[in-house]
Motif scaffolding. Structure first.
Motif, PDB file in Angstrom:
ATOM      1  N   UNK A 167      10.304 -11.656  34.555  1.00 34.69           N
ATOM      2  CA  UNK A 167      10.927 -11.468  33.245  1.00 34.69           C
ATOM      3  C   UNK A 167      10.491 -12.443  32.179  1.00 34.69           C
ATOM      4  N   UNK A 168       9.664 -13.451  32.530  1.00 38.71           N
ATOM      5  CA  UNK A 168       9.267 -14.489  31.582  1.00 38.71           C
ATOM      6  C   UNK A 168       7.932 -14.151  30.938  1.00 38.71           C
ATOM      7  N   UNK A 169       7.872 -14.224  29.621  1.00 43.92           N
ATOM      8  CA  UNK A 169       6.628 -13.947  28.906  1.00 43.92           C
ATOM      9  C   UNK A 169       5.604 -15.046  29.137  1.00 43.92           C
ATOM     10  N   UNK A 170       4.355 -14.639  29.351  1.00 40.19           N
ATOM     11  CA  UNK A 170       3.212 -15.552  29.323  1.00 40.19           C
ATOM     12  C   UNK A 170       2.133 -14.863  28.495  1.00 40.19           C
ATOM     13  N   UNK A 171       1.174 -15.606  27.916  1.00 36.59           N
ATOM     14  CA  UNK A 171       0.083 -14.969  27.166  1.00 36.59           C
ATOM     15  C   UNK A 171      -0.611 -13.897  28.012  1.00 36.59           C
ATOM     16  N   UNK A 172      -0.852 -12.763  27.410  1.00 38.08           N
ATOM     17  CA  UNK A 172      -1.309 -11.597  28.168  1.00 38.08           C
ATOM     18  C   UNK A 172      -2.821 -11.398  28.068  1.00 38.08           C
ATOM     19  N   UNK A 173      -3.562 -12.434  28.405  1.00 34.87           N
ATOM     20  CA  UNK A 173      -5.021 -12.368  28.495  1.00 34.87           C
ATOM     21  C   UNK A 173      -5.418 -12.821  29.887  1.00 34.87           C
ATOM     22  N   UNK A 174      -6.171 -11.991  30.585  1.00 35.34           N
ATOM     23  CA  UNK A 174      -6.607 -12.347  31.933  1.00 35.34           C
ATOM     24  C   UNK A 174      -7.793 -13.315  31.848  1.00 35.34           C
ATOM     25  N   UNK A 317     -13.552 -25.136  18.495  1.00 27.19           N
ATOM     26  CA  UNK A 317     -13.945 -23.757  18.785  1.00 27.19           C
ATOM     27  C   UNK A 317     -12.865 -23.098  19.627  1.00 27.19           C
ATOM     28  N   UNK A 318     -12.949 -21.803  19.777  1.00 22.18           N
ATOM     29  CA  UNK A 318     -11.995 -21.084  20.613  1.00 22.18           C
ATOM     30  C   UNK A 318     -12.187 -21.492  22.068  1.00 22.18           C
ATOM     31  N   UNK A 319     -11.086 -21.771  22.753  1.00 21.90           N
ATOM     32  CA  UNK A 319     -11.157 -22.223  24.135  1.00 21.90           C
ATOM     33  C   UNK A 319     -11.594 -21.091  25.055  1.00 21.90           C
ATOM     34  N   UNK A 320     -12.600 -21.326  25.901  1.00 22.62           N
ATOM     35  CA  UNK A 320     -12.995 -20.295  26.870  1.00 22.62           C
ATOM     36  C   UNK A 320     -11.831 -19.924  27.785  1.00 22.62           C
ATOM     37  N   UNK A 321     -11.825 -18.675  28.220  1.00 24.21           N
ATOM     38  CA  UNK A 321     -10.713 -18.175  29.016  1.00 24.21           C
ATOM     39  C   UNK A 321     -10.936 -18.386  30.513  1.00 24.21           C
TER      40      UNK A 321
END
Length: 414
Positions: A167-174, A317-321
């Motif tokens: 039920x807890x939200x986390x950022x939704x990018x794999x 810069x944007x952080x790598x995933x």
């Protein structure tokens, strides 16, 4: 000292044009191996492959090229696939055919460009048995390499499980490529062969040093990062393999080298670089260490009084995933630098030059291998995405993997 060359916007050329004409960084002494290495890199980039699949693809291309060329010249005893010796066959036809067949298999979306480059190359080679034999041995080399790499784990499904509670939200990018660590290496015994020890303890002086360095120099709004450091950061935001291959061509295009030696060099570099990414992703997902963006916004919970929180800090810069530890750029630069040092031996080091598409086509040059490797490590701090210890560990891993390629291909023996 490095040199910097800016290319005006009006002089930029497309990747397609680069495939069909000489690059701004090409050398007049380039042979078929180095010319096709540049073409293959541009094709893979244009195909939209990510950096990891692109590294694998180019390793398979260069393995095929080496096997085909060496079957013709029989200069070196090293071979992963046993091809019948084909003396007298056209080396240039073999190089073109190996690139054509492997690229067509791996990046079919670029078939028209691949075919055009291939036909252009073939028209410059006289018809006859030598030409047809060169094509035939290349196609056998490609088939053999494809067979050996068919079950290397690349096709394994991605199955990353996000960390959360019900039920807890986390950022939704794999995160990127968690399955990459399960691939079969070219050189290593297994993906964890060079897995390093853990990152620094959060209460340590090393952690405080690294935290405060990247916080000061790597933030988007940093007042301490110099203009030159910002240029370096932008330059190494480029993540595709051709940024390193141009550095290798700086050596391959020096006078007095022959085509089989260059084929061997690119095979060694690409296989070790591909293994480096397998190894670094094994370590990244084994440790799951936090990036500066996460750490600096949570500096009050790491148990270290020397790390002050900045609740709004963002990297340059944007952080790598994918997880932070160790640095992937650094493992690749460690591979490339170490192999080039072995390849050059006592010969003078040429000026090493490459270009960054991420920086708008700007070029940078270095007069020593150490200077190039150090700049890569620093760049990822200036980018705000890595810590100094992670860069040093990554470089060391790259060196160790490079030595496997040096031993396999006997680079110190010319």
């Amino acid at each position: 000292m490095h040199m910097m060359i800016a290319y005006p916007q009006m002089l930029r050329v497309t990747l397609v044009t680069l495939l069909l004409t000489s690059s701004v960084l090409s050398d007049a002494r380039a042979d078929a191996v180095t010319e096709w290495n540049e073409k293959a890199g541009a094709i893979v980039v244009k195909a939209g492959l990510g950096p990891l699949p692109a590294e694998r693809a180019l390793a398979m291309v260069q393995a095929s090229v080496y096997e085909a060329v060496n079957a013709i010249t029989q200069r070196y005893p090293v071979s992963d696939v046993k091809l019948e010796p084909t003396p007298g066959a056209s080396v240039e036809a073999a190089v073109a055919a190996a690139n054509h067949a492997m690229l067509a298999k791996l990046v079919p979306s670029q078939q028209a460009i691949i075919d055009h480059a291939y036909q252009t190359a073939l028209t410059a080679i006289a018809e006859g048995t030598d030409k047809s034999n060169g094509i035939a041995v290349a196609e056998k080399a490609v088939a053999a390499v494809l067979a050996r790499r068919a079950n290397d784990g690349t096709a394994a499904g991605e199955s990353y499980r996000p960390h959360t509670s019900a039920g807890t939200y986390v950022p939704t990018v794999i995160p990127e490529a968690p399955q990459w660590r399960y691939r079969t290496p070219w050189l290593m015994a297994n993906p964890a062969q060079f897995r390093p020890g853990p990152p620094p303890e959060l209460g340590s002086e090393v952690w405080a040093r690294d935290y405060n360095e990247v916080k000061a120099l790597g933030g988007k709004r940093s007042q301490q990062r110099t203009a030159e450091q910002t240029e370096i950061a932008r330059f190494w935001e480029e993540v595709m393999p051709p940024i390193y291959h141009a550095i290798v061509r700086s050596v391959a295009n020096t006078p007095g080298r022959d085509i089989t030696r260059n084929a061997r060099l690119f095979a060694a570099v690409t296989q070790a670089s591909d293994d480096g990414l397998i190894a670094v992703f094994d370590a990244k997902y084994h440790y799951g260490f936090w990036r500066p963006l996460t750490a600096i916004r949570n500096g009050d919970i790491d148990g270290n009084d020397a790390t002050e929180r900045d609740e709004s800090w963002v990297p340059f810069i944007e952080t790598p995933m994918h997880p932070e530890y160790p640095c992937a750029h650094c493992i690749t630069s460690g591979v490339v630098g170490t192999i080039l040092r072995a390849e050059i031996g006592n010969e003078p080091t040429p000026v090493l030059t490459t270009r960054s598409n991420a920086a708008g086509g700007v070029s940078r040059s270095w007069t020593t291998i150490d200077e190039f490797m150090q700049e890569v490590r620093n760049a990822r701090i200036y980018d705000g995405v890595h810590y100094r210890n992670s860069g040093q560990i990554g470089t060391d891993m790259g060196r160790r993997i490079a030595h496997l390629a040096i031993e396999k291909y006997r680079l110190a023996h010319k």
